[in-house]
Write a protein that holds these residues in place. Sequence first.
Motif, PDB file in Angstrom:
ATOM      1  N   GLY A  39       0.805  -1.228   0.000  1.00  0.00           N
ATOM      2  CA  GLY A  39       0.000   0.000   0.000  1.00  0.00           C
ATOM      3  C   GLY A  39       0.829   1.266   0.000  1.00  0.00           C
ATOM      4  N   ALA A  40       1.846   1.284   0.839  1.00  0.00           N
ATOM      5  CA  ALA A  40       2.637   2.510   0.988  1.00  0.00           C
ATOM      6  C   ALA A  40       3.721   2.631  -0.075  1.00  0.00           C
ATOM      7  CB  ALA A  40       3.273   2.552   2.377  1.00  0.00           C
ATOM      8  N   VAL A  41       4.015   1.514  -0.732  1.00  0.00           N
ATOM      9  CA  VAL A  41       5.124   1.491  -1.687  1.00  0.00           C
ATOM     10  C   VAL A  41       4.656   0.866  -2.999  1.00  0.00           C
ATOM     11  CG1 VAL A  41       7.019   1.505  -0.020  1.00  0.00           C
ATOM     12  CG2 VAL A  41       5.865  -0.642  -0.535  1.00  0.00           C
ATOM     13  N   ALA A  42       5.489   0.931  -4.014  1.00  0.00           N
ATOM     14  CA  ALA A  42       5.064   0.545  -5.360  1.00  0.00           C
ATOM     15  C   ALA A  42       4.686  -0.927  -5.473  1.00  0.00           C
ATOM     16  CB  ALA A  42       6.160   0.878  -6.374  1.00  0.00           C
ATOM     17  N   GLY A  82       2.580   8.772  -2.337  1.00  0.00           N
ATOM     18  CA  GLY A  82       1.662   9.740  -1.745  1.00  0.00           C
ATOM     19  C   GLY A  82       0.543  10.087  -2.694  1.00  0.00           C
ATOM     20  N   ASP A  83      -0.592  10.447  -2.142  1.00  0.00           N
ATOM     21  CA  ASP A  83      -1.683  10.978  -2.955  1.00  0.00           C
ATOM     22  C   ASP A  83      -2.453  11.984  -2.105  1.00  0.00           C
ATOM     23  OD1 ASP A  83      -3.332   9.566  -1.232  1.00  0.00           O
ATOM     24  OD2 ASP A  83      -3.783   7.974  -2.658  1.00  0.00           O
ATOM     25  N   ILE A  84      -3.594  12.436  -2.635  1.00  0.00           N
ATOM     26  CA  ILE A  84      -4.306  13.499  -1.922  1.00  0.00           C
ATOM     27  C   ILE A  84      -4.865  13.022  -0.588  1.00  0.00           C
ATOM     28  CG2 ILE A  84      -4.887  14.945  -3.899  1.00  0.00           C
ATOM     29  CD1 ILE A  84      -7.616  13.557  -3.985  1.00  0.00           C
ATOM     30  N   THR A  85      -5.124  11.746  -0.464  1.00  0.00           N
ATOM     31  CA  THR A  85      -5.676  11.237   0.791  1.00  0.00           C
ATOM     32  C   THR A  85      -4.569  10.975   1.809  1.00  0.00           C
ATOM     33  OG1 THR A  85      -7.425  10.171  -0.456  1.00  0.00           O
ATOM     34  CG2 THR A  85      -7.141   9.440   1.811  1.00  0.00           C
ATOM     35  N   ALA A  86      -3.480  10.448   1.340  1.00  0.00           N
ATOM     36  CA  ALA A  86      -2.400  10.065   2.244  1.00  0.00           C
ATOM     37  C   ALA A  86      -1.056  10.427   1.622  1.00  0.00           C
ATOM     38  CB  ALA A  86      -2.470   8.565   2.535  1.00  0.00           C
ATOM     39  N   PRO A  87      -0.537  11.610   1.962  1.00  0.00           N
ATOM     40  CA  PRO A  87       0.758  12.027   1.416  1.00  0.00           C
ATOM     41  C   PRO A  87       1.880  11.081   1.883  1.00  0.00           C
ATOM     42  CG  PRO A  87      -0.363  13.851   2.504  1.00  0.00           C
ATOM     43  CD  PRO A  87      -1.127  12.614   2.836  1.00  0.00           C
TER      44      PRO A  87
END
Lengths: 283, 785, 154
Positions: free
Chosen positions: A215-218, A257-262
Amino acid sequence: MYPAKFDYYRANSVEEAVKLLAENSDAKLLAGGHSLIPAMKLRLTQPALLIDIGKIDSLKNIKANGSLEIGALATHARVAASADVKKWFPALANAASLIGDQQVRNFGTIGGNIAHADPASDPPTVLIAAGATIHVRGASGTRAIAAEDFFVDLFTTALEPGEVVTKIEIPNLSGRKSAYAKMSHPASRYAIVGVCAVLSMEGDTCKEARLVVGGAVAHATRLSEAEAVLKGKKLDAAALKAAADAAIAQVGDDAMGDITAPADYRRAMVGQYLQRAIQSALG
Amino acid sequence: MASRVFGASIKRKEDPRLITGEAKYLDDLQLPGMAHAAILRSPHAHARIKSIDTSAAAAVPGVLGVFTGKDFMDVNPLPCAWQAGGVENHVNTPRVLEPEKVTFTGAGVAVVVAESRYIAEDALQLIKVNYEVLPAVVDAQKATQSGAPQIHDNAPNNVCMEWSCGDKAGTDKALGEAEVVIKERVVNQRLIPTPMETRGCIAQYLPATDEYTVWMTSQAPHVMRLLMTAFVFGIPETKMRVISPQVGGGFGAKIFLYPEYCLVTALSKKIGRPVKWAETRSENYVATTHGRDHITELEVGAKRDGTITALRVNTYANLGGILSTIAPGIPTTLYGRLLSGAYKIPNIYCHVWGVYTNTGMVDAYRGAGRPEATFVVERAVDMVANQLSMDPAEIRRKNFIPSSAFPYDPKILNGLKYDSGDYDKALGKALEMVGYQDFRKAQADARQQGRYLGIGFSSYIEMCGVAPSAWIGLPGEGWGAGLWESANVRVHLTGKVVVTSGSQSHGQGHETTTAQIVAEELGVPVEDVIVQHSDTLGTPFGYGTYGSRSASVGQVAVFNSLQKIKEKAKKLGAHLLEAAVEDVVFENGKVHVKGSPDKAKTIQELAGAAALGYSLPAGMEPFLDDTAYYDPPNCTFPFGTHICIVEVDAGTGQIDIKRYVAVDDVGKVINPMIVDGQVHGGIAQGVAQALWEGAVYDENGQLLTGSLMDYALPRADLLPSFEVGRTETPSPTNPLGVKGAGETGTIAATPAVVNAVLDALKPLGVLHIDMPMTPARVWQAIQKG
Amino acid sequence: MKISVKINGKTVERDVDPRMLLVHFLRDELGLTGTKVGCDTSQCGSCTVHLNGEALKSCTFFAVQADGAEITTIEGLAANGSLHPMQEGFWEKHGLQCGYCTPGMIMASVAFLKKHAHPTEEDIRHGLEGNLCRCTGYHNIVAAVKAASEKMGG
């Protein structure tokens, strides 16, 4: 909402599917379809041929016999409900129960899921933690790929063109403690962060830890630094904190990162969920 | 005396067709020979269309026609129907397809009509558009600054309007003299309404009579007909019939006239076949209106004892790339004029910049202006309380308009007065329900254990039942029509009652509550009443359903019709009973001689007699049939207090709603079950704004939250059950005593949740977090401390 | 491609384009418009039907995949003219407002109860995570499912 035209063929065996894949460069396999069809509805993908393997019953079995074998077409709902999975590797049953929703779990398959290799999906994380093996078949025969080597990048696996995932094999984990901890995206339900811990314990002391983040990584990745920190340690609060710090450091700039979870948040949450997964595994 | 129907939680009359799948929504309708339209939308937020090549699309088998904006230059741009002061010279509205320039991602540039939607989508992929991409701006405040891309020639610095209300000099002076002044920049983020049914339209052109029948997902079918015929097509209103079939929620987004409705109508004539367009969710997110999107600089002044003395507000309201139907009215009349909230604030000044940006259209979304105003006021009150270390309940009580002060003129309302209220009573009830003192003890204990519990208040007012026509049409307010409602009641020979109403129901349960009013007044069973609406053929004109106006305007028209029916029934009853009209009464469904309830004629008997016409008083026309037009003398002002309790996980920033208590006063209640349902749904949307929802555009004007994969609509497992209570202060504005219940939850909930989270984080020194308060934002705020 | 499907107890044979989604097959080919479309990313659950007894988002399935299957839609839920206890629950508890999500919500709820006969509020909320409702805030939907579970002997 309106997929582009394609030809459709229902394969009755893996051999047939492999043959059709070899003959058609612009073909895709249709298993449960719960990753592929959403993309086709938005015309993000427009394959010329769909080879439906959904009715190949031999790929649907779950059996425990020395190792746990899960057919590629086992649905998430069956994985989540399977007494064998719950007994052998409860983290997988739990992860499967957290995928999507009731309807998605009823028809989405574990094989389709891992072949799609969404970085925010749950099964890759737990399968790597389990040391699972992915069995595939292609025109040139079968091969076995360690789960750790299977997930290569965002939506990219070690599958060669023309190969079909047939089953997932999970080694005997008896005596290990395992758990999966997940922070879900509120809209998509995919993992913002998911961490799986598989622990080999001797009393309070950790003999070996397999820790994996997704989830946090590619792509789902072993947290080897944190594993090293815990090896031979008593799993007290200080050890968990040290492991979390090591995990955060290892993820480093790889955090997505994205808009929900940088990225800074996701990186920090790797530490939080690592500790939660370990605490949950220890019960 | 029969048990009262008015005020009873009876099951809804509309539900049998909805729970069985029988109800027909727009996309469920199939007409013989119907063709299907798909619209090509701009992938760029700001671009000139240099050329469009439709030849490959037109060649696809099954394609009936491919058109661009140039094919519709004889169709007028859509009207802007609420031209709030200042907007007049800066109006830019959509055309059915944009022929030259697009100002937001998702604007329609071409259309394919085909035998099926699948074929239409195939052809759509083959249209080649050559764009000259222009720089974009998406932030309303930045858009007004020098150097920003200019979107429309007639709107320098992208300013569509500058509007103000209140007392500038008095407010400046009061802020200068205030003992405490707090400034804050608050963002009321853009939301996407997301009714579960998207929009759609079917149009059929009948050449023999040159008439159109248009089915559309509209909250206001009569207004749609008016705007389409008189403004867009320039044809007689008599040449169009508009029907809203079953409509699957609106929340404001289905009030407006949209280019697609006009496009499909035009296509039905061009193609010579009925044409359907059913919006996909992806289209809905870019091409249907959004709501909110304010950036506000607020300054609040107070005395050290907590008395609030002044509020000054400067708001940048994002109107999108082009104006939707009533866009300018939302951040002006429905926002600025509500900034006194539930409080005696002697000095208020509000300045609003309505700004064009390269984003989707912004217009009314559930609450429409009032949630934005309430958020400003309820945050300001909490900021003052926090600064002065006052209890948030106490400061509210201190500043409330007392119940003795009604009707209350908050000055800023331009002549209207709050009709009735007892704000302290609602707050008191909410405090009692939540167990306030016990909570504060539990909170203190939890803090000892490193757990962060918080409580948040929102003591809101809102304005429903828009509006006296003469008030909202005033210069500066700019509403371009009236705002009355109408209803016709007929009691048939069989004693069954048919109500036709100009109001439109899309989930509110009008068919049930209207039947309850009829049953109460005429003494007939609810089952004997049928309510027809949403078809311009056969219903009297109505301005539509929005702004919680159907009870306090539309159903008052029903009530007034019923009074006329009852008057006539009394005259007829007296005649048949051979008594003087003065000597009879209408009671429990019967006309009887005073003091002799046995000497009676039932309403069914009277309806039969009126319909037969064998024996009528001299000069009386047959049939019990009457129509009333009701223009409200004032708006109505519901109020209440919502209290939210949260726990914040300081490690992850995740917020758990532990309890949600709502005490609303919506005046008299026709059906408590339905009102509670409205409150529940409203709360969910208000909570969602605080915690999850937010439309985000990147700097190039691409919508990053363009699907339900990204835009976090609340799901069942994110929300708690709600504890709902009520006080009842009848509205003196109308004879039903009702105020309106459709938006209270949404208006109240957002600041209650935000205030709760900030209360929880007070020990960590966190004073402000932008919405939505995602775990990431909460966590980041905690890190900063 | 020719398919044979048993829908609400009746066998239907049709020639369908492979790309036709099951939801469009039900709605546009068979006129079973009770099943709705509310999104295009498989999130909203408005299109939920039962396929061989399991809840399915019929927008995420091609009609050809359903060849040989048994399907129940909202139109097939009421038996012999009497409402299913879940339909009654939604009516009695005001579990719907605009009604658009309702067919899918009811079908998902019926399938959920098959696997969880004695659900808690939390179970119900988790069980319905695949169905979006914009009107009710879910409060009365949860109450409706609870009422139905009690009526059905849960």
